[in-house]
Design a protein around this motif. Sequence first.
Motif, PDB file in Angstrom:
ATOM      1  N   PHE A  37      45.187  41.260  36.263  1.00 57.75           N
ATOM      2  CA  PHE A  37      46.597  41.253  36.663  1.00 57.75           C
ATOM      3  C   PHE A  37      47.545  41.764  35.570  1.00 57.75           C
ATOM      4  O   PHE A  37      48.357  42.658  35.838  1.00 57.75           O
ATOM      5  CB  PHE A  37      47.005  39.853  37.140  1.00 57.75           C
ATOM      6  N   PRO A  38      47.461  41.277  34.330  1.00 55.41           N
ATOM      7  CA  PRO A  38      48.376  41.801  33.306  1.00 55.41           C
ATOM      8  C   PRO A  38      48.156  43.285  33.009  1.00 55.41           C
ATOM      9  O   PRO A  38      49.100  44.005  32.680  1.00 55.41           O
ATOM     10  CB  PRO A  38      48.079  40.960  32.066  1.00 55.41           C
ATOM     11  N   LEU A  39      46.923  43.740  33.130  1.00 52.34           N
ATOM     12  CA  LEU A  39      46.642  45.163  32.898  1.00 52.34           C
ATOM     13  C   LEU A  39      47.285  46.038  33.971  1.00 52.34           C
ATOM     14  O   LEU A  39      47.782  47.126  33.683  1.00 52.34           O
ATOM     15  CB  LEU A  39      45.129  45.400  32.884  1.00 52.34           C
ATOM     16  N   ALA A  40      47.268  45.569  35.203  1.00 55.42           N
ATOM     17  CA  ALA A  40      47.797  46.345  36.328  1.00 55.42           C
ATOM     18  C   ALA A  40      49.319  46.285  36.421  1.00 55.42           C
ATOM     19  O   ALA A  40      49.943  47.189  36.968  1.00 55.42           O
ATOM     20  CB  ALA A  40      47.181  45.861  37.635  1.00 55.42           C
ATOM     21  N   THR A  41      49.906  45.213  35.924  1.00 53.14           N
ATOM     22  CA  THR A  41      51.359  45.055  36.061  1.00 53.14           C
ATOM     23  C   THR A  41      52.123  45.690  34.913  1.00 53.14           C
ATOM     24  O   THR A  41      53.302  46.002  35.069  1.00 53.14           O
ATOM     25  CB  THR A  41      51.755  43.567  36.161  1.00 53.14           C
ATOM     26  N   GLY A  42      51.473  45.887  33.779  1.00 53.56           N
ATOM     27  CA  GLY A  42      52.030  46.525  32.585  1.00 53.56           C
ATOM     28  C   GLY A  42      53.486  46.912  32.596  1.00 53.56           C
ATOM     29  O   GLY A  42      54.354  46.109  32.328  1.00 53.56           O
ATOM     30  N   LYS A  43      53.766  48.146  32.940  1.00 54.01           N
ATOM     31  CA  LYS A  43      55.130  48.687  32.906  1.00 54.01           C
ATOM     32  C   LYS A  43      55.707  48.831  34.307  1.00 54.01           C
ATOM     33  O   LYS A  43      56.374  49.798  34.622  1.00 54.01           O
ATOM     34  CB  LYS A  43      55.146  50.023  32.177  1.00 54.01           C
ATOM     35  N   THR A  44      55.448  47.833  35.137  1.00 52.87           N
ATOM     36  CA  THR A  44      55.961  47.850  36.504  1.00 52.87           C
ATOM     37  C   THR A  44      57.001  46.746  36.651  1.00 52.87           C
ATOM     38  O   THR A  44      57.238  45.984  35.715  1.00 52.87           O
ATOM     39  CB  THR A  44      54.825  47.594  37.526  1.00 52.87           C
ATOM     40  N   ILE A  45      57.588  46.635  37.838  1.00 50.49           N
ATOM     41  CA  ILE A  45      58.551  45.554  38.074  1.00 50.49           C
ATOM     42  C   ILE A  45      57.859  44.201  38.165  1.00 50.49           C
ATOM     43  O   ILE A  45      58.513  43.169  38.244  1.00 50.49           O
ATOM     44  CB  ILE A  45      59.418  45.809  39.325  1.00 50.49           C
ATOM     45  N   LEU A  46      56.532  44.200  38.106  1.00 49.28           N
ATOM     46  CA  LEU A  46      55.775  42.948  38.113  1.00 49.28           C
ATOM     47  C   LEU A  46      55.373  42.498  36.710  1.00 49.28           C
ATOM     48  O   LEU A  46      54.697  41.487  36.547  1.00 49.28           O
ATOM     49  CB  LEU A  46      54.516  43.080  38.970  1.00 49.28           C
ATOM     50  N   ALA A  47      55.784  43.253  35.677  1.00 45.60           N
ATOM     51  CA  ALA A  47      55.453  42.863  34.307  1.00 45.60           C
ATOM     52  C   ALA A  47      55.952  41.442  34.071  1.00 45.60           C
ATOM     53  O   ALA A  47      57.057  41.089  34.467  1.00 45.60           O
ATOM     54  CB  ALA A  47      56.092  43.832  33.325  1.00 45.60           C
ATOM     55  N   ASP A  48      55.130  40.630  33.480  1.00 48.19           N
ATOM     56  CA  ASP A  48      55.439  39.224  33.175  1.00 48.19           C
ATOM     57  C   ASP A  48      55.474  38.316  34.404  1.00 48.19           C
ATOM     58  O   ASP A  48      55.868  37.160  34.299  1.00 48.19           O
ATOM     59  CB  ASP A  48      56.756  39.087  32.392  1.00 48.19           C
ATOM     60  N   ALA A  49      55.087  38.819  35.564  1.00 50.07           N
ATOM     61  CA  ALA A  49      55.020  37.960  36.757  1.00 50.07           C
ATOM     62  C   ALA A  49      53.820  37.026  36.627  1.00 50.07           C
ATOM     63  O   ALA A  49      52.817  37.358  36.002  1.00 50.07           O
ATOM     64  CB  ALA A  49      54.891  38.811  38.017  1.00 50.07           C
ATOM     65  N   SER A  50      53.935  35.863  37.238  1.00 51.66           N
ATOM     66  CA  SER A  50      52.802  34.943  37.264  1.00 51.66           C
ATOM     67  C   SER A  50      51.990  35.202  38.532  1.00 51.66           C
ATOM     68  O   SER A  50      52.515  35.682  39.533  1.00 51.66           O
ATOM     69  CB  SER A  50      53.281  33.494  37.216  1.00 51.66           C
ATOM     70  N   LEU A  51      50.718  34.887  38.458  1.00 49.06           N
ATOM     71  CA  LEU A  51      49.814  35.087  39.586  1.00 49.06           C
ATOM     72  C   LEU A  51      49.206  33.752  39.979  1.00 49.06           C
ATOM     73  O   LEU A  51      48.643  33.042  39.148  1.00 49.06           O
ATOM     74  CB  LEU A  51      48.695  36.062  39.214  1.00 49.06           C
ATOM     75  N   THR A  52      49.326  33.420  41.257  1.00 49.69           N
ATOM     76  CA  THR A  52      48.668  32.247  41.812  1.00 49.69           C
ATOM     77  C   THR A  52      47.626  32.741  42.810  1.00 49.69           C
ATOM     78  O   THR A  52      47.934  33.562  43.676  1.00 49.69           O
ATOM     79  CB  THR A  52      49.677  31.332  42.538  1.00 49.69           C
ATOM     80  N   ILE A  53      46.410  32.237  42.656  1.00 47.22           N
ATOM     81  CA  ILE A  53      45.329  32.615  43.563  1.00 47.22           C
ATOM     82  C   ILE A  53      44.922  31.394  44.373  1.00 47.22           C
ATOM     83  O   ILE A  53      44.553  30.363  43.813  1.00 47.22           O
ATOM     84  CB  ILE A  53      44.121  33.177  42.801  1.00 47.22           C
TER      85      ILE A  53
END
Length: 121
Positions: free
Chosen positions: A48-64
């Motif tokens: 997740f952190p690799l894919a969100t890098g420089k996107t609007i999801l950078a620093d977003a939390s992920l709940t699975i």
Amino acid sequence: MHELSLVAAIVQMIACDAALHKIARVAQVEIEVGELSGAFPYALREAFPLATGKTILADASLTIVEIPALAECQDCTHEFSPGVHGWQCPHCGKSQCRLKSGTELNIRSYTGRPQACIDQG
């Protein structure tokens, strides 16, 4: 690790939807992962952190949310976990079963902040 490509696709779908709704920053993402989906939750978390890098999801939390596999016997309608019992009904012994859940890989929700909120601080 195919989970990186799965997460990259999820990020792209959320970013496109967020753009349609004028959301500037996504803060939280919740996805469903079925036990038999072929995706490993721990690998999705790592990717997740690799894919969100420089996107609007950078620093977003992920709940699975992990969805267990659930099968239903076509003969007696008994529901059971195929991971524990295999594909044979533990109630009647027949093996005519239908998978009811466990293959999911869905975006359940995401939350974000509109551009106006970002601009104002």
